[in-house]
Design a protein around this motif. Structure first.
Motif, PDB file in Angstrom:
ATOM      1  N   ILE A 210       0.846  -1.192   0.000  1.00 59.05           N
ATOM      2  CA  ILE A 210       0.000   0.000   0.000  1.00 59.05           C
ATOM      3  C   ILE A 210       0.883   1.245   0.000  1.00 59.05           C
ATOM      4  CG2 ILE A 210      -1.782   1.265   1.262  1.00 59.05           C
ATOM      5  CD1 ILE A 210      -2.699  -1.481   2.377  1.00 59.05           C
ATOM      6  N   PHE A 211       0.575   2.159  -0.909  1.00 56.70           N
ATOM      7  CA  PHE A 211       1.308   3.412  -1.021  1.00 56.70           C
ATOM      8  C   PHE A 211       0.413   4.523  -0.476  1.00 56.70           C
ATOM      9  CE2 PHE A 211       2.698   0.533  -4.345  1.00 56.70           C
ATOM     10  CZ  PHE A 211       4.067   0.526  -4.163  1.00 56.70           C
ATOM     11  N   ASP A 212       0.860   5.156   0.615  1.00 59.02           N
ATOM     12  CA  ASP A 212       0.116   6.249   1.251  1.00 59.02           C
ATOM     13  C   ASP A 212       0.835   7.566   1.002  1.00 59.02           C
ATOM     14  OD1 ASP A 212      -2.007   4.858   2.749  1.00 59.02           O
ATOM     15  OD2 ASP A 212      -0.351   3.983   3.905  1.00 59.02           O
ATOM     16  N   ASP A 213       0.050   8.614   0.819  1.00 55.36           N
ATOM     17  CA  ASP A 213       0.595   9.963   0.802  1.00 55.36           C
ATOM     18  C   ASP A 213      -0.506  10.913   1.285  1.00 55.36           C
ATOM     19  OD1 ASP A 213      -1.103  10.556  -1.387  1.00 55.36           O
ATOM     20  OD2 ASP A 213       0.497  10.277  -2.864  1.00 55.36           O
ATOM     21  N   GLY A 214      -0.274  12.200   1.178  1.00 54.28           N
ATOM     22  CA  GLY A 214      -1.221  13.188   1.676  1.00 54.28           C
ATOM     23  C   GLY A 214      -2.594  13.131   1.019  1.00 54.28           C
ATOM     24  N   ARG A 215      -2.690  12.524  -0.147  1.00 53.20           N
ATOM     25  CA  ARG A 215      -3.961  12.449  -0.871  1.00 53.20           C
ATOM     26  C   ARG A 215      -4.794  11.247  -0.456  1.00 53.20           C
ATOM     27  NH1 ARG A 215      -1.770  11.579  -6.525  1.00 53.20           N
ATOM     28  NH2 ARG A 215      -0.340  10.394  -5.235  1.00 53.20           N
ATOM     29  N   GLY A 216      -4.133  10.238   0.153  1.00 51.12           N
ATOM     30  CA  GLY A 216      -4.819   8.989   0.493  1.00 51.12           C
ATOM     31  C   GLY A 216      -3.891   7.816   0.258  1.00 51.12           C
ATOM     32  N   SER A 217      -4.431   6.753  -0.342  1.00 50.65           N
ATOM     33  CA  SER A 217      -3.612   5.564  -0.569  1.00 50.65           C
ATOM     34  C   SER A 217      -3.942   4.925  -1.907  1.00 50.65           C
ATOM     35  CB  SER A 217      -3.827   4.553   0.559  1.00 50.65           C
ATOM     36  OG  SER A 217      -5.158   4.084   0.555  1.00 50.65           O
ATOM     37  N   PHE A 218      -3.030   4.063  -2.342  1.00 47.39           N
ATOM     38  CA  PHE A 218      -3.184   3.315  -3.581  1.00 47.39           C
ATOM     39  C   PHE A 218      -2.586   1.939  -3.369  1.00 47.39           C
ATOM     40  CE2 PHE A 218      -1.139   1.538  -7.302  1.00 47.39           C
ATOM     41  CZ  PHE A 218      -2.172   1.528  -8.230  1.00 47.39           C
ATOM     42  N   PHE A 219      -3.235   0.911  -3.944  1.00 49.08           N
ATOM     43  CA  PHE A 219      -2.613  -0.403  -4.026  1.00 49.08           C
ATOM     44  C   PHE A 219      -3.183  -1.147  -5.219  1.00 49.08           C
ATOM     45  CE2 PHE A 219      -6.289  -1.315  -1.354  1.00 49.08           C
ATOM     46  CZ  PHE A 219      -6.742  -2.550  -1.793  1.00 49.08           C
ATOM     47  N   GLU A 220      -2.382  -2.057  -5.717  1.00 50.22           N
ATOM     48  CA  GLU A 220      -2.790  -2.913  -6.819  1.00 50.22           C
ATOM     49  C   GLU A 220      -3.556  -4.081  -6.209  1.00 50.22           C
ATOM     50  OE1 GLU A 220      -0.100  -3.631 -10.557  1.00 50.22           O
ATOM     51  OE2 GLU A 220       0.395  -5.100  -9.012  1.00 50.22           O
ATOM     52  N   SER A 221      -4.848  -4.195  -6.512  1.00 46.38           N
ATOM     53  CA  SER A 221      -5.648  -5.257  -5.896  1.00 46.38           C
ATOM     54  C   SER A 221      -5.443  -6.595  -6.593  1.00 46.38           C
ATOM     55  CB  SER A 221      -7.127  -4.885  -5.873  1.00 46.38           C
ATOM     56  OG  SER A 221      -7.631  -4.715  -7.171  1.00 46.38           O
ATOM     57  N   PHE A 222      -5.020  -6.590  -7.855  1.00 42.10           N
ATOM     58  CA  PHE A 222      -4.722  -7.845  -8.535  1.00 42.10           C
ATOM     59  C   PHE A 222      -3.799  -7.585  -9.708  1.00 42.10           C
ATOM     60  CE2 PHE A 222      -5.512 -11.158 -11.743  1.00 42.10           C
ATOM     61  CZ  PHE A 222      -5.157 -12.257 -10.998  1.00 42.10           C
ATOM     62  N   ASN A 223      -2.800  -8.461  -9.845  1.00 41.22           N
ATOM     63  CA  ASN A 223      -1.890  -8.465 -10.973  1.00 41.22           C
ATOM     64  C   ASN A 223      -1.629  -9.934 -11.294  1.00 41.22           C
ATOM     65  OD1 ASN A 223       0.793  -8.793 -12.222  1.00 41.22           O
ATOM     66  ND2 ASN A 223       0.902  -6.558 -12.062  1.00 41.22           N
TER      67      ASN A 223
END
Length: 181
Positions: free
Chosen positions: A18-31
């Protein structure tokens, strides 16, 4: 992504990076490529399903049999569930054993449930959104299952008995002994 095999061979817990920053977070749910590399499996998902439920709803234990058997990759988008997989592969050393894990919109963990497993979940928070990928299409004539409170499986669903809400179909499911005959 971190992938750990459970005590049930072929059943994996997947934790995304999970990548967090001031805007929120992002993650790849499936690859698919990473999933295949980390699990050693080549699974081709063909259908996505989603449910919305309130605390106390219990869905399961379900299985699709024979040529319509399904592997599933399950996750919670919002809320929290106790997710349960039961190994019913006839020649498995863990036949009749289960694995359970809390999946939530906060922990973003996923569970890969291979073909030949019963699957179900209990909803632990209101307004829970549960999502899952299947590697085979649903076929009503191939559905089967085991009652959630089977005395031989002894699954703790983390709910008080009087909280549990079942569908008409799930109330009528077989016992584990009836299922295995």
């Amino acid at each position: 992504m971190i992938v750990k095999e459970t005590k049930l061979k072929g059943c994996f817990v997947i934790e995304p990076t999970i990548f967090d920053d001031g805007r929120g977070s992002f993650f790849e749910s499936f690859n698919k490529q990473r999933f295949n590399e980390k699990t050693g499996l080549d699974v081709d998902f063909v259908q996505d399903n989603q449910s919305f439920s309130q605390r106390g709803v219990l869905r399961g234990l379900h299985i699709q049999k024979n040529e319509f058997s399904q592997a599933k990759l399950v996750r919670v988008i919002k809320g929290k569930v106790l997710d349960v997989a039961v190994d019913v592969r006839e020649n498995s050393s863990t036949y009749g054993q289960h694995f359970s894990i809390e999946l939530s919109g906060e922990n973003n963990k996923q569970l890969f449930v291979p073909r030949g497993f019963l699957h179900g979940f209990s909803v632990l928070e209101n307004d829970t959104i549960f999502s899952y990928k299947c590697d085979n299409y649903y076929n009503k004539a191939s559905e089967d299952g085991v009652i959630y409170n089977d005395k031989d499986l002894r699954i703790d669903w983390l709910l008080d008995k009087k909280e549990i809400v079942l569908s008409e179909k799930d109330i009528k499911l077989k016992t584990f002994k009836e299922f295995t005959k």
